[in-house]
Motif scaffolding. Structure first.
Motif, PDB file in Angstrom:
ATOM      1  N   TRP A 204       0.847  -1.193   0.000  1.00 15.39           N
ATOM      2  CA  TRP A 204       0.000   0.000   0.000  1.00 15.39           C
ATOM      3  C   TRP A 204       0.884   1.245   0.000  1.00 15.39           C
ATOM      4  O   TRP A 204       1.876   1.331   0.699  1.00 15.39           O
ATOM      5  CB  TRP A 204      -0.897   0.021   1.240  1.00 15.39           C
ATOM      6  CG  TRP A 204      -1.774   1.231   1.257  1.00 15.39           C
ATOM      7  CD1 TRP A 204      -2.876   1.465   0.494  1.00 15.39           C
ATOM      8  CD2 TRP A 204      -1.599   2.412   2.052  1.00 15.39           C
ATOM      9  NE1 TRP A 204      -3.392   2.707   0.764  1.00 15.39           N
ATOM     10  CE2 TRP A 204      -2.637   3.308   1.716  1.00 15.39           C
ATOM     11  CE3 TRP A 204      -0.668   2.801   3.017  1.00 15.39           C
ATOM     12  CZ2 TRP A 204      -2.784   4.556   2.308  1.00 15.39           C
ATOM     13  CZ3 TRP A 204      -0.811   4.054   3.602  1.00 15.39           C
ATOM     14  CH2 TRP A 204      -1.857   4.912   3.250  1.00 15.39           C
ATOM     15  N   SER A 237      -6.364   0.973 -12.775  1.00 18.28           N
ATOM     16  CA  SER A 237      -6.650   1.166 -11.352  1.00 18.28           C
ATOM     17  C   SER A 237      -6.784   2.657 -11.038  1.00 18.28           C
ATOM     18  O   SER A 237      -7.580   3.045 -10.187  1.00 18.28           O
ATOM     19  CB  SER A 237      -5.602   0.479 -10.473  1.00 18.28           C
ATOM     20  OG  SER A 237      -4.542   1.324 -10.207  1.00 18.28           O
ATOM     21  N   GLN A 238      -6.043   3.516 -11.760  1.00 17.02           N
ATOM     22  CA  GLN A 238      -6.227   4.967 -11.618  1.00 17.02           C
ATOM     23  C   GLN A 238      -7.652   5.364 -11.996  1.00 17.02           C
ATOM     24  O   GLN A 238      -8.265   6.216 -11.370  1.00 17.02           O
ATOM     25  CB  GLN A 238      -5.242   5.720 -12.525  1.00 17.02           C
ATOM     26  CG  GLN A 238      -3.838   5.757 -12.020  1.00 17.02           C
ATOM     27  CD  GLN A 238      -3.700   6.652 -10.798  1.00 17.02           C
ATOM     28  OE1 GLN A 238      -3.774   6.170  -9.668  1.00 17.02           O
ATOM     29  NE2 GLN A 238      -3.533   7.939 -10.992  1.00 17.02           N
ATOM     30  N   THR A 240     -10.294   3.489 -11.770  1.00 20.21           N
ATOM     31  CA  THR A 240     -11.244   3.079 -10.716  1.00 20.21           C
ATOM     32  C   THR A 240     -11.198   4.083  -9.562  1.00 20.21           C
ATOM     33  O   THR A 240     -12.213   4.335  -8.925  1.00 20.21           O
ATOM     34  CB  THR A 240     -10.982   1.645 -10.190  1.00 20.21           C
ATOM     35  OG1 THR A 240      -9.714   1.594  -9.540  1.00 20.21           O
ATOM     36  CG2 THR A 240     -11.031   0.610 -11.290  1.00 20.21           C
ATOM     37  N   ASP A 241     -10.019   4.684  -9.323  1.00 22.02           N
ATOM     38  CA  ASP A 241      -9.944   5.742  -8.302  1.00 22.02           C
ATOM     39  C   ASP A 241     -10.759   6.965  -8.713  1.00 22.02           C
ATOM     40  O   ASP A 241     -11.198   7.732  -7.863  1.00 22.02           O
ATOM     41  CB  ASP A 241      -8.485   6.167  -8.069  1.00 22.02           C
ATOM     42  CG  ASP A 241      -7.670   5.094  -7.358  1.00 22.02           C
ATOM     43  OD1 ASP A 241      -8.282   4.156  -6.817  1.00 22.02           O
ATOM     44  OD2 ASP A 241      -6.431   5.185  -7.368  1.00 22.02           O
ATOM     45  N   GLN A 242     -10.943   7.151 -10.027  1.00 22.97           N
ATOM     46  CA  GLN A 242     -11.788   8.249 -10.530  1.00 22.97           C
ATOM     47  C   GLN A 242     -13.259   7.841 -10.566  1.00 22.97           C
ATOM     48  O   GLN A 242     -14.112   8.615 -10.981  1.00 22.97           O
ATOM     49  CB  GLN A 242     -11.377   8.644 -11.957  1.00 22.97           C
ATOM     50  CG  GLN A 242      -9.918   9.043 -12.127  1.00 22.97           C
ATOM     51  CD  GLN A 242      -9.557  10.246 -11.289  1.00 22.97           C
ATOM     52  OE1 GLN A 242     -10.289  11.217 -11.260  1.00 22.97           O
ATOM     53  NE2 GLN A 242      -8.446  10.166 -10.581  1.00 22.97           N
ATOM     54  N   ASP A 450     -20.059   1.807  -3.128  1.00 21.46           N
ATOM     55  CA  ASP A 450     -19.378   1.565  -4.402  1.00 21.46           C
ATOM     56  C   ASP A 450     -19.686   0.150  -4.877  1.00 21.46           C
ATOM     57  O   ASP A 450     -20.330  -0.643  -4.175  1.00 21.46           O
ATOM     58  CB  ASP A 450     -17.875   1.829  -4.279  1.00 21.46           C
ATOM     59  CG  ASP A 450     -17.179   0.912  -3.286  1.00 21.46           C
ATOM     60  OD1 ASP A 450     -17.491  -0.284  -3.250  1.00 21.46           O
ATOM     61  OD2 ASP A 450     -16.300   1.400  -2.544  1.00 21.46           O
ATOM     62  N   GLY A 480     -15.394   5.149  -4.104  1.00 19.55           N
ATOM     63  CA  GLY A 480     -14.930   3.997  -4.888  1.00 19.55           C
ATOM     64  C   GLY A 480     -15.654   3.912  -6.230  1.00 19.55           C
ATOM     65  O   GLY A 480     -16.587   4.677  -6.521  1.00 19.55           O
ATOM     66  N   ARG A 619      -7.087   4.532   4.626  1.00 21.50           N
ATOM     67  CA  ARG A 619      -7.093   3.303   3.816  1.00 21.50           C
ATOM     68  C   ARG A 619      -7.862   2.246   4.585  1.00 21.50           C
ATOM     69  O   ARG A 619      -8.011   2.332   5.803  1.00 21.50           O
ATOM     70  CB  ARG A 619      -5.666   2.813   3.560  1.00 21.50           C
ATOM     71  CG  ARG A 619      -4.963   2.331   4.810  1.00 21.50           C
ATOM     72  CD  ARG A 619      -3.646   1.616   4.553  1.00 21.50           C
ATOM     73  NE  ARG A 619      -3.803   0.298   4.012  1.00 21.50           N
ATOM     74  CZ  ARG A 619      -3.080  -0.762   4.393  1.00 21.50           C
ATOM     75  NH1 ARG A 619      -2.179  -0.658   5.341  1.00 21.50           N
ATOM     76  NH2 ARG A 619      -3.259  -1.932   3.835  1.00 21.50           N
ATOM     77  N   ASN A 631     -11.390   3.208   5.537  1.00 18.62           N
ATOM     78  CA  ASN A 631     -11.173   4.524   4.947  1.00 18.62           C
ATOM     79  C   ASN A 631     -12.337   5.446   5.314  1.00 18.62           C
ATOM     80  O   ASN A 631     -13.491   5.118   5.076  1.00 18.62           O
ATOM     81  CB  ASN A 631     -11.087   4.335   3.423  1.00 18.62           C
ATOM     82  CG  ASN A 631     -10.658   5.587   2.715  1.00 18.62           C
ATOM     83  OD1 ASN A 631     -10.523   6.642   3.329  1.00 18.62           O
ATOM     84  ND2 ASN A 631     -10.444   5.491   1.425  1.00 18.62           N
TER      85      ASN A 631
END
Length: 751
Positions: A204, A237-238, A240-242, A450, A480, A619, A631
């Protein structure tokens, strides 16, 4: 250790100077690049400390250092030494050893025991700890347990140091080096050298960019397929963070080419190989954000979750059996009359419709804005279900929202994470093989759910049970990936829904409620003549930040008698900038929990933690607390022990959680939080900086979400221009999600 400073070619360089001294304190440290400003005692007497600057990655207060570098002068701070590389020396005098051990470097030894140990063993102290630590038991007060703890801490410190020395050459921060060591122990150096891209998946805090920097330092080629595949997965994965569940293939390829600076052909080839790997990616034809078909590329867990969630919702909706059959032929006139006597209030027609829907259909959605009676409708549903002896389970995504749900219904409510008893790795104790014992499951603040969490929850609902999602679809979507509530409300979604629109009379008297609805309709809020909604006009972003702190820490507590730590929350549109959550946290900490000589504190990276600090977990950590700490969990620091290197937090779920000092990168201050992080929470008063500095973030649903967090009082600080921008701007673009399509609906929300 290697020097990390470049020189001009061809010019003779003066030899590096050498400086030895004890590191007394770190005044600034950038965790990302290791740049440090510190004060050292060179032993010249007079108590004078010298300023040293440069990469002191991994150096700890109390250590003796041998530094190589250059002398220079700073216009403000005077003479200073710029460090190019350093090595750690073990102190050679009894006084040095005592200070070294008492500095908190070795867990379990503070100043008192450092004194006792050095008195007993003298100049041989460090040799004894290194070679024969069992002898520590000779020291009064040191039992076998503490002796073992000291020996283990010494060994770990030595091993971490070795990893640090190696990682310094590749520019990895102290906290990440510690995490790499904790993950791989003795295999750390081998994995970093040979499989650096594993770090991005396993550790992480290490993303692809850090792993890529390490890979380049250890000589992995720029066009290595391993690098390209890791970069593709990082780009997904970036996204999915958006909030996206997939990316259109063309967009993913373009993003990867830009990120990796390699040929498009190589990216396409590596994407093909990833699509053939069962754990790589999934490609599938789905509707894009504008409804036209695209080839969507998913990370495997998100594809599985989307398929599973749609399938299970349809099975629940249409499946056999009903765990609340008594409501199919109930006399509603009689039932609602009984309810009226019990609660002392009548339901409006649309509330009655929602009550009937939740108790007769097996999946339903209740949505609506503030003051429209969602809470009373939920209470009514729960009252009627319990009157028929139904087993009702109540949950919400956050601790605060769960607490509110419990107060509202008089029944126990928990977070979704606790309800499912999520385990390390994210597996739940309750799922389709071991469903919850429930006839009715009510999930509040469902806009926060999410895709991954919604899937875990729906899996655990037994066949025949009723599931009710409650939330405000006009708020920000989940942090998420996914837009679960919006997808359930899509035009042709098979899930029945009621939207409450009528604002009740008592709520109409609230400026907070009135203005929330005005903002949601695209009308500027009223900012004059109200007792609970104010605007302080500050055109400059820096001034707005300063006034925000003054309002939250002093003016509101003085005028309204509210506690600045417990009752007032600053909600910022973004983290960065002079009026961002990061800067405001530092200023609010100075105002609310200032440094005091008698107050223990721990510096970590750029932050200082003190007893009384308001903090938030950043996290999901399934290993902490009774059932993990997630989180967004907020709490207050209640204890800080510099000897055992631990800090204690009392969370808003009334659980005491311990953090080792090397875990403090999981905590951030929470005097100010971003509006996204405030979802599902409610505070007596909120202060919102609305500045042109946050121009790109100023959107209607962001401001609406912030205002609806307040129970009693909203204070906006900023410019009318920025406020106008926020009210006018409807969030651009939908998230890439195919849940509505899989459920059989379209992408248009029904009104």
């Amino acid at each position: 250790m290697t020097s990390r400073t470049g020189h001009s070619a061809g010019l003779p360089q003066p030899r590096l100077a050498v400086l030895e001294g004890v590191l007394e304190r770190i005044t600034y440290a950038n965790e990302e690049n290791g740049y440090t400003v510190a004060r050292v005692d060179t032993g010249r007497g007079g108590g004078d400390l010298l300023t040293v600057v440069g990469s002191l990655l991994g150096a700890q207060v109390g250590e003796s250092l041998r530094m190589e570098g250059r002398w220079g002068s700073h216009p403000q701070y005077g003479k200073q030494f710029t460090v190019e590389n350093y090595t750690t020396l073990l102190p050679a005098t009894i006084q040095g050893i005592r200070r070294y051990l008492g500095s908190g470097l070795v867990k379990g030894i503070g100043p008192v025991f450092a004194d006792r140990i050095t008195q007993h063993f003298g100049i041989d102290t460090l040799k004894i700890i290194e070679e024969d630590p069992k002898r520590l038991i000779e020291v009064p007060g040191l039992g076998p347990k503490r002796t073992k703890k000291i020996a283990d801490a010494w060994e770990e410190q030595k091993a971490i140091k070795e990893v640090m020395v190696f990682l310094q050459g590749v520019g990895v921060s102290t906290s990440i080096a510690v995490r790499i060591y904790k993950k791989y122990a003795d295999a750390s150096i081998s994995i970093v050298k040979n499989e650096p891209y594993r770090l991005a998946a396993d550790v992480w805090g290490i993303g692809f960019l850090t792993a890529d920097r390490i890979a380049q330092s250890v000589g992995i080629p720029h066009d290595s397929p391993e690098r390209v595949k890791s970069g593709l997965q990082y780009a997904l994965s970036q996204s999915t963070d958006q909030g996206h569940c997939f990316l259109p293939e063309d967009q993913l390829i373009a993003d990867a080419v830009k990120l990796l600076q390699v040929d498009t052909g190589l990216v396409i080839e590596c994407l093909g190989e990833l699509a053939e790997d069962p754990e790589g990616v999934v490609r599938e034809q789905v509707p894009g954000p504008d409804g036209s078909p695209v080839t969507g590329v998913y990370l495997v867990p998100f594809h599985r979750a989307e398929l599973s969630l749609a399938g299970r919702l349809k099975r629940l909706l249409n499946g056999e059996g009903d765990r609340m059959p008594g409501f199919q032929d109930v006399d509603w006139g009689k039932a609602l009359g009984w309810l009226r006597e019990r609660t002392g209030a009548s339901l409006a027609p649309e509330q009655e419709e929602a009550v009937r829907l939740a108790l007769t259909r097996k999946v339903a959605v209740l949505t609506g804005g503030p003051g429209c009676g969602k809470s009373f409708t939920v209470r009514s549903i729960v009252e009627l279900a319990r009157a028929k002896k139904a087993k009702v389970v109540l949950a919400a995504p956050t601790g605060r929202a769960a607490k509110r749900l419990a107060e509202l219904t008089g029944a126990e409510a928990s977070t979704v994470h606790r309800l499912l008893e999520l385990k390390p790795g994210g597996d739940a104790a309750y799922d389709q093989d071991r469903p919850l014992d429930a006839d009715l499951v009510v999930v509040d603040e469902a806009s926060m759910l999410d895709l991954l969490l919604a899937n875990k929850l729906v899996k655990a609902v037994p066949q025949g049970a009723h599931l009710l999602f409650v939330g405000d679809v006009d708020q920000l979507p989940s942090v998420g990936a996914g837009e679960v509530l919006r997808d359930l409300l899509a035009e042709r979604s098979p899930v029945p829904a009621v939207r409450l629109t009528r604002i009740f009379r008592q709520a109409q008297q609230s400026g907070v409620v009135t203005n929330a609805h005005r903002i949601n309709s695209g009308i500027p809020p009223l900012t004059q003549g109200l007792g609970d909604f104010f605007l302080f006009v500050e055109e400059e972003t820096e001034d707005a930040g300063r006034v925000t702190v003054d309002v939250a820490a002093r003016r509101i507590p003085a005028k309204f008698g509210l506690d600045p730590r417990r009752d007032v929350q600053v909600l910022a549109p973004m983290h960065r900038g002079p009026a961002g959550a990061g800067t405001l946290n530092g200023l609010l900490q100075q105002a609310i929990t200032p440094a005091r000589p008698d107050l223990a504190e721990k510096r970590f990276g750029g932050r200082t933690f003190r007893v009384g600090d308001k903090v938030t977990q950043i996290r999901n950590n399934y290993e902490k607390g009774a059932n993990g700490v997630f989180n967004g969990t907020v709490g207050v620091v209640t204890a800080l022990d510099v000897v055992d290197q631990k800090l204690k937090v009392l969370t808003d779920e009334d659980e005491e959680v311990d953090y080792d000092f090397d875990e403090l990168d999981e905590l951030a201050h929470a005097y100010a939080v971003t509006i996204h992080r405030s979802q599902g929470s409610e505070y007596p008063a909120v202060v919102i900086p609305v500045t042109t500095g946050a121009w790109m973030m100023l959107q209607r649903n962001l401001l609406y979400t912030a205002v609806t967090r307040a129970k009693k009082l909203v204070v906006l600080v900023g410019s009318r221009k920025a406020l106008g921008q926020a009210v006018r701007t409807v969030s651009a673009g939908r998230r890439c999600t195919a849940l509505a399509h899989r459920l059989g609906g379209s992408d248009e929300p029904r009104r």
